[in-house]
Structures are given as structure tokens and as C-alpha cells.
Design an enzyme around this catalytic site. Structure first.
Site, PDB file in Angstrom:
ATOM      1  N   ARG A 308     -94.025  14.807 150.193  1.00  6.87           N
ATOM      2  CA  ARG A 308     -93.053  15.220 150.530  1.00  6.87           C
ATOM      3  C   ARG A 308     -92.044  16.172 149.361  1.00  6.87           C
ATOM      4  O   ARG A 308     -91.106  17.319 150.223  1.00  6.87           O
ATOM      5  CB  ARG A 308     -91.651  14.122 150.913  1.00  6.87           C
ATOM      6  CG  ARG A 308     -91.334  13.459 149.208  1.00  6.87           C
ATOM      7  CD  ARG A 308     -90.563  12.249 150.588  1.00  6.87           C
ATOM      8  NE  ARG A 308     -90.207  11.150 149.827  1.00  6.87           N
ATOM      9  CZ  ARG A 308     -91.058  10.117 149.338  1.00  6.87           C
ATOM     10  NH1 ARG A 308     -92.186   9.953 149.917  1.00  6.87           N
ATOM     11  NH2 ARG A 308     -90.360   9.467 148.911  1.00  6.87           N
ATOM     12  N   HIS A 424     -72.467  23.965 171.568  1.00  3.23           N
ATOM     13  CA  HIS A 424     -73.089  23.507 172.380  1.00  3.23           C
ATOM     14  C   HIS A 424     -73.446  21.796 172.695  1.00  3.23           C
ATOM     15  O   HIS A 424     -73.819  21.709 174.216  1.00  3.23           O
ATOM     16  CB  HIS A 424     -72.750  24.899 173.182  1.00  3.23           C
ATOM     17  CG  HIS A 424     -72.888  25.946 173.397  1.00  3.23           C
ATOM     18  ND1 HIS A 424     -71.676  26.285 174.143  1.00  3.23           N
ATOM     19  CD2 HIS A 424     -72.596  27.104 172.582  1.00  3.23           C
ATOM     20  CE1 HIS A 424     -71.240  27.714 173.831  1.00  3.23           C
ATOM     21  NE2 HIS A 424     -71.323  27.608 172.573  1.00  3.23           N
TER      22      HIS A 424
END
Length: 580
Positions: A308, A424
Site C-alpha cells: 500500500r 446530494h
């Protein structure tokens, strides 16, 4: 020990002097130490931790409205910079006293010594007896980092030079496929760090990429992922980059063999074509050669690079092909600039340290379970997903370095989507839900795609959301707008929801490198405070082992003897019946 306020000055000129890495697993870092044999003071027994617990009880009901009202210059004062990266952390539920205690916690946890130990090359990954030297991947060519008597920097740059030569040959169309046609499609095959970093970087830097080429990424062992990646491509123009350190990773090699079969079929079964359409990022030359890849086209890396943390190693080959070697090296320079900031800046002005300490503050005292990362930049749409692995695979741990069970929270859940889409969707929960969700807003002063009023509107939303979360809207304000009494409770915003705002000038390869390194070192800070190993990932192993046991049971021609629990046995039988 230097105090957090002093920050230890500028220890050991990384990139200027020589850093020795010994063969011992013993760390000389303070606080945590580097071996299981050393004994650290339990986190909850530290004086600063106890003081923070008392302080939290006094502060927990204090509203950000009151903090700003009582300190008109708070918004200018509670900021920090690292180059063009600007952090406004004033909208956090902290006071000067909170910050002072958090910095003391960093000091008492031995953070300065721990930082020095990482940059020095001590084997701070004690369970795997490895150094943690992703910072060496972006060290300048003239630096000297000595591992077991050998300077690794020339080796790092030798790989970068090899990547550069290969990338230039692909980008210039000098590299030809088996039939003499140039490569126009590149597919990176990997998983975890061998996928999330490259795909995030490609999407983030797409503005700088070669638009005459197609780049795709295959990671999921679900066959749909591979099928969709190649469905409209011509094998004669397609190159696969197989990214697997061991060249044995189940998902990656399953996809690699499917890619090989697909590619060879495109050349009427001629297996000699493999050498012109496959390259490897690996350390296992024998398996690479067995696959049919010319080992001259194998790009290596090292066991001191965690998956990672590897996007700036050879794992980033697809990124370099996409954006070009010059831009890739600019990204490495951005990483290095943030590394140096983290290594040398006083903690009270140190962006990764501040972000890490604030995460600890909310996770362990306020009980916050998540952190929302909200980039107001469409190119960063995969950045939250990338951070999920970086943060949760690193700090999702339940025992300390000494192997004792922790009695405090570690590793919050990181998640997010680009703004303004999230407004939203899930912002409703952040604004008016019952959970406290600290937020990191990320934005850029300049857009790469000027289009009328778009960018001003985007930035207005960044500032508005942070303001609304902090200050909300009171019942009195709602009623003053003429809202009926029965409706007023529904329109009240409690506010007092904390956030950081991270601003940069423009999304460039350099600024992306700085952002990624900022979060890498924030994770390191958190892990140091929590006294855990941020650099192993044993939690991914058990499921992989069990899957290897179950695969032959699913594929068996006869009814297998199942010895799992009743649920797993039943699911296996049901699946076998369903597939016929």
C-alpha cells in the site's frame, strides 16, 4: 528527548548525509521501541492521555460557534502549510489547550524518535522484521541510505531509469508488438496496493496522460473485471503489466493467466508473442520466466516497500507510461518534499502530525468511527478508495507492538466521494444525523479545465459545506425565517461538526505526491500514538488460506467431504447445485 514544540529541529540530513540501516531488529526510537521485548508505557497510562480525558469532559459540550466568537483570529491562526499545501484546522473542536495536550501526547509517545527510526531504516515492522523505507523510493539520486552495508539509492534509481527507458519506448511507439504494430493499450493486472495506487494515480493525473493510449486496470478475480477490460481491444496493440511481488498472488495470477490465454489466442496460439505483450513487476525471476516474460522486462522492488506504500516504486510503471517519466519524477519530488516536511517541521506546524493527532482525538475521545475524505476535484474520484487501503490496512489492529490487546479505538473507517456529488447523497447524514463524522475537504485554487463559472461554484460549495457543518442553523434562526413551529425542528442544523480544509494551488503530479505522502505520514502518526504496527497486514491472510481450501471443494467432480461450520457447508452445497 526533544519536545513536540521543538520538533527535534532537522535531524539527519536525509538526502544530504548518509543514513545507516543496521541488521538488528532493535529500534532506538523512544516511547514505543522497535521490538516486542521492549516495554512501552501503556497509552492510557501516559500523563498526556489522562489530561486529554479530563480536558475532553470539559470541552465536549463546547460549540464551534462559541470558539470562533471568543477568538476572532482563530481562522487565521489555526493553519499550517507545507509548500503549496495549506491546512485550515480551525473548524475542529479543539482549543489551544487541546492542541498543547495532543502535542504532549505525541512527545510522550516517542513520535520524534519513531520518525527518526523509520527514516534511518530501523526494522520498525517488527512482526516481519523489516524496515519501512517507502521514503527511499523518492530519495534524490545523490542521497545515501545504507542497508546492510549497501547504499540502496543507486538501486532505486536504476529501476527508475529502466522504467523511464521502457516508458519512453512505449510512448514513442518504438516498442512494437509481436506483429510489428505499436502498443496502444496498457492493462495493469494487480490487486491491493498493486492496483489501487496505479489506478488512483492514473485517474488523478489523467489530464497529463497520453490520450492516444488506453489504460485499464484489472484486479478483481471476478471474471467480469477482465472480460470488460479487454472486450473492445486488439491483442496486437495490447500490453499487460503483471504486478505481483511473488508472482503467486491468487487473484493476480488467475487474471494474468486469463490475459495470457486471451493474448495468445489473438496470435493464433503462438506463445512466442507473450514476450512482446507482457512485462512484470516482481521479484520472482523464475516464475516470471516460466510465465513466458523476458526477465529483461522485469522491474523489481524490495521487501522494505509495503504494497500500500508502493505506488511510487515499479508498481507505478503504468502511471509512468501514462503521464511520462518527467511527470512521474515530479510526483516523486512532491512525495519527497512532504517527507522532508514530516521529518523536520516542528510538530505544531507539521501537517501529517496535526492530521494524525486530530484523528486520534476524535476516534478515542469523541467516539467517532469514521473519517470522510471529500475531494472537490473530479480527477481525485479514486482517492478515497486508495486511502481506504492505506489507512485501514495499516491501522486496523487490535494488539499493540508488544502483543497486548488494546483498550481504545484504532483505525477509523475512511470513506468518501468527490464533491459536489456527495452533497446530494450522504451529506445529509453528516449534517443532521446522530453520528459524528469528521471531514477532510480537499480542493485546488486553479482548475485544469476552466469552464465558465464552474470552478467558482465548486469552490463556493467547499467553503459553504465546511461553514455549514461547523456553525449550523439554530432554532431561532429557522423561526426568524418564518418557518412554522411544527416544521422548525426539521430545519435546524446543530452544527459543531468538525472538518479540515486542505487547499493546494493546482492538481499536478507534484501536488498529488504531496497529498499521498501527507496521508501516509498521518497514518504513521496515528499508529505511533496507538502503539500498533502500521506496516503488517496479517488480517488478510486467514480468508485467503480458507479460500484455497474451499476452491477444490467447489470444483470437485464428486461430492466433497465438507468439514466447515454448518453455514459454510450449506452455502458450498447450494452453490454446487446451482452451478450444476
Amino acid at each position: 528527548m526533544e519536545t513536540a514544540e521543538q520538533g527535534g529541529g532537522a535531524p539527519r540530513g536525509f538526502g544530504l548525509g548518509e543514513i545507516e540501516m543496521g541488521t538488528s531488529a532493535t529500534s532506538t526510537s523512544g516511547g514505543q521501541g522497535g521490538t516486542a521485548e521492549q516495554t512501552a508505557t501503556p497509552l492510557t497510562s501516559l500523563k498526556a492521555w489522562k489530561s486529554l480525558r479530563t480536558h475532553y469532559k470539559k470541552l465536549q459540550q463546547t460549540h464551534l460557534r462559541d470558539l470562533f466568537a471568543g477568538d476572532p483570529e482563530r481562522g487565521e491562526r489555526m493553519t499550517a502549510t507545507a509548500g503549496d499545501i495549506f491546512l485550515d484546522y480551525s473548524k475542529n473542536r479543539i482549543t489551544d489547550e487541546t492542541l498543547k495536550l495532543l502535542l504532549k501526547l505525541a512527545e510522550q509517545s516517542g513520535l520524534r524518535g519513531r520518525i527518526d527510526a523509520m527514516f534511518r531504516g530501523d526494522r520498525i515492522n517488527i512482526t516481519e522484521k523489516r524496515a519501512v523505507l517507502h521514503v527511499a523510493l523518492r530519495a534524490p539520486r545523490g542521497a545515501s541510505i545504507v542497508v546492510d552495508g549497501e547504499n540502496v539509492v543507486p538501486e532505486v534509481h536504476a529501476v527508475l531509469d529502466k522504467m523511464t527507458d521502457f516508458s519512453n519506448r512505449i510512448r514513442s511507439r518504438e516498442w512494437k508488438g509481436y506483429t510489428g504494430r505499436p502498443i496502444r493499450n496498457v492493462i495493469n493486472v494487480g490487486i491491493g496496493g498493486s492496483d489501487l495506487g496505479p489506478v488512483m494515480a492514473y485517474e488523478a493525473l489523467k489530464h497529463y496522460s497520453d490520450r492516444d493510449m488506453t489504460f485499464r486496470f484489472v484486479s478483481n478475480v471476478d471474471g467480469t473485471d477482465f472480460a470488460e477490460a479487454v472486450r473492445d481491444l486488439d491483442a496486437a496493440e495490447t500490453l499487460f503489466i503483471i504486478s505481483s511481488k511473488t508472482f503467486t498472488t491468487l487473484e493476480t495470477m488467475t487474471n494474468a493467466h486469463s490475459a495470457r490465454a486471451w493474448s495468445v489466442t489473438g496470435f493464433d496460439g503462438d506463445e512466442k508473442s507473450v514476450a512482446r505483450h507482457f512485462v512484470a513487476v516482481s521479484t520472482n525471476a523464475a516464475e516470471v520466466a516460466k510465465f513466458g516474460i523476458d526477465t529483461a522486462n522485469m522491474f523489481g522492488f524490495w521487501d522494505w516497500v509495503g504494497g500500500r506504500y508502493s505506488m511510487d516504486s515499479a508498481i507505478g510503471l503504468s502511471t509512468m507510461v501514462a503521464i511520462g517519466p518527467e511527470n512521474f519524477r515530479a510526483m516523486l519530488d512532491g512525495f519527497h518534499q512532504m517527507d522532508e516536511h514530516f521529518r523536520t517541521a516542528p510538530f505544531k506546524q507539521n501537517l501529517p502530525v496535526l492530521l494524525g493527532l486530530l484523528t486520534v482525538w476524535y476516534a478515542d475521545f469523541f467516539g467517532a468511527e469514521t473519517v470522510a475524505v471529500l475531494p472537490y476535484e473530479q480527477y481525485l474520484k479514486r482517492f478515497p478508495a486508495y486511502l481506504q487501503q492505506l489507512t485501514m490496512e495499516s491501522n486496523g489492529k487490535h494488539v499493540t507492538l508488544e502483543g497486548t490487546k488494546v483498550d481504545y479505538a484504532t483505525g477509523p473507517i475512511y470513506w468518501g466521494e468527490p464533491g459536489t456529488n456527495g452533497q446530494h447523497s450522504f451529506y445529509q447524514l453528516i449534517h443532521q444525523g446522530t453520528r459524528l463524522i469528521p471531514c477532510d475537504f480537499i480542493a485546488f485554487a486553479k482548475t485544469l479545465n476552466p469552464l465558465g463559472r464552474h470552478h467558482d461554484m465548486l469552490m463556493a460549495n467547499v467553503f459553504a459545506q465546511a461553514e455549514a457543518l461547523a456553525f449550523g442553523k439554530t432554532a431561532e434562526q429557522v423561526k426568524a425565517e418564518g418557518t412554522p413551529d411544527w416544521l422548525a425542528p426539521h430545519r435546524v442544523f446543530e452544527g459543531n461538526r468538525p472538518s479540515n480544509t486542505i487547499l493546494a494551488d493546482e492538481l499536478t503530479p507534484e501536488s498529488l505526491g504531496k497529498l499521498v505522502a501527507l496521508y501516509e505520514h498521518s497514518v504513521f502518526t496515528q499508529g505511533t500514538i496507538w502503539q500498533i504496527n502500521s506496516f503488517d497486514q496479517w488480517g488478510v491472510e486467514l480468508g485467503k488460506v480458507l479460500a484455497q481450501r474451499i476452491i477444490p471443494e467447489l470444483e470437485s467432480g464428486g461430492e466433497p467431504a465438507l468439514e466447515h461450520d454448518s453455514s459454510t457447508n450449506n452455502l458450498i452445497r447450494r452453490y454446487r447445485r446451482a452451478k450444476g
